[in-house]
Write an enzyme that holds these catalytic residues in place. Structure first.
Site, PDB file in Angstrom:
ATOM      1  N   SER A 123     -54.643 -32.359 -17.563  1.00 59.33           N
ATOM      2  CA  SER A 123     -55.204 -33.231 -18.583  1.00 59.33           C
ATOM      3  C   SER A 123     -55.290 -32.511 -19.931  1.00 59.33           C
ATOM      4  CB  SER A 123     -56.581 -33.727 -18.110  1.00 59.33           C
ATOM      5  OG  SER A 123     -57.087 -34.743 -18.931  1.00 59.33           O
ATOM      6  N   HIS A 146     -51.429 -37.148 -17.960  1.00 59.92           N
ATOM      7  CA  HIS A 146     -51.779 -38.550 -17.738  1.00 59.92           C
ATOM      8  C   HIS A 146     -52.377 -39.151 -19.001  1.00 59.92           C
ATOM      9  CE1 HIS A 146     -56.074 -37.665 -17.664  1.00 59.92           C
ATOM     10  NE2 HIS A 146     -55.846 -36.670 -16.832  1.00 59.92           N
TER      11      HIS A 146
END
Length: 245
Positions: A123, A146
């Site tokens: 992330s 993501h």
């Protein structure tokens, strides 16, 4: 008698330095490496667990507190005796604003910097991994790319989605400007629907992160330190040349 006094004094100073290092590791996940034949002083900084933002996480959660990291990076930049920075990463991500703040500050350092992704850099950990001058990932290290997520209540209105898109573009722009991956490819990896069963995104393992142009090289601690020492030596040589001109 004088020699005995000097030995005791030296022993006391070594003990105090060791205690200081141990306290630094405990509080900030950091230590200074200087017992090397290069005579380089390297600040080893680790980003572990979840990156904590403006709200404190529970006491049983392993966190990296950005309010500790930012002043330390400023101190490193201002310290004449620190030659370079090694950034160790094993993080699940966390607060976006805090993670980007750390990444921007690392990227702005004038001293040579190298990152090493260990267990994972997921992330917001991806911008952190590419914020250094050179990056490594161990063969089993992972990176999860993501879209932006938000916990808690979200207002289902167009401005909310515009804000998410803006934040996502900031992340993609930072990553692309600090590695060889292109923005359109990064967005495609973010929005991948074929890999994560209940989510969007892509998991990259070891050399896959290198093949995508996000990380420079597969390697471990030995490789990362060797590269950093080389970069420090080049930096010192360049500075000496400019001083003599």
């Amino acid at each position: 008698m004088r020699n005995v006094y000097e030995r005791r004094k030296r022993k006391k100073e070594e003990l105090e330095a060791e205690l200081s290092d141990n306290e630094n590791i405990k509080n900030n996940g950091a230590v200074t490496l200087e017992e090397n034949y290069h005579h380089h002083k390297i600040y080893l900084l680790s980003v572990i667990g979840e990156i904590e933002g403006h709200e404190c996480l529970s006491s049983n959660t392993k966190t990296t507190k950005y309010e500790h990291v930012l002043p330390k990076l400023a101190e490193i930049e201002d310290a004449e005796n620190i030659d370079g920075v090694m950034l160790l990463l094993n993080t699940v991500g966390g607060d976006i604003e805090s993670g980007l703040a750390i990444a921007e500050m690392v990227a702005s350092l004038s001293k040579p910097t190298v990152s090493l992704v260990l267990g994972g850099s997921h992330s917001i950990g991806v911008p952190l991994a590419v914020s250094t001058n050179y990056s490594f990932i161990v063969p089993t290290g992972t990176m999860v790319i993501h879209p932006v997520r938000m916990n808690g209540m979200v207002i289902g209105a167009p401005p909310t989605y515009d804000y998410f898109k803006q934040m996502q573009n900031r992340i993609i722009g930072f990553i692309a400007s600090h590695c060889d991956a292109k923005e359109d490819r990064l967005e495609k990896l973010m929005m991948n629907t074929t890999m994560l069963t209940k989510d969007l995104g892509t998991i990259l393992v070891g050399k896959e992160a290198v093949e995508e142009g996000i990380i420079r090289e597969v390697g471990g601690m030995k490789d990362a330190l060797k590269k950093l020492h080389e970069m420090i030596a080049q930096s010192k040589e360049k500075k000496n040349c400019s001083d003599t001109l």
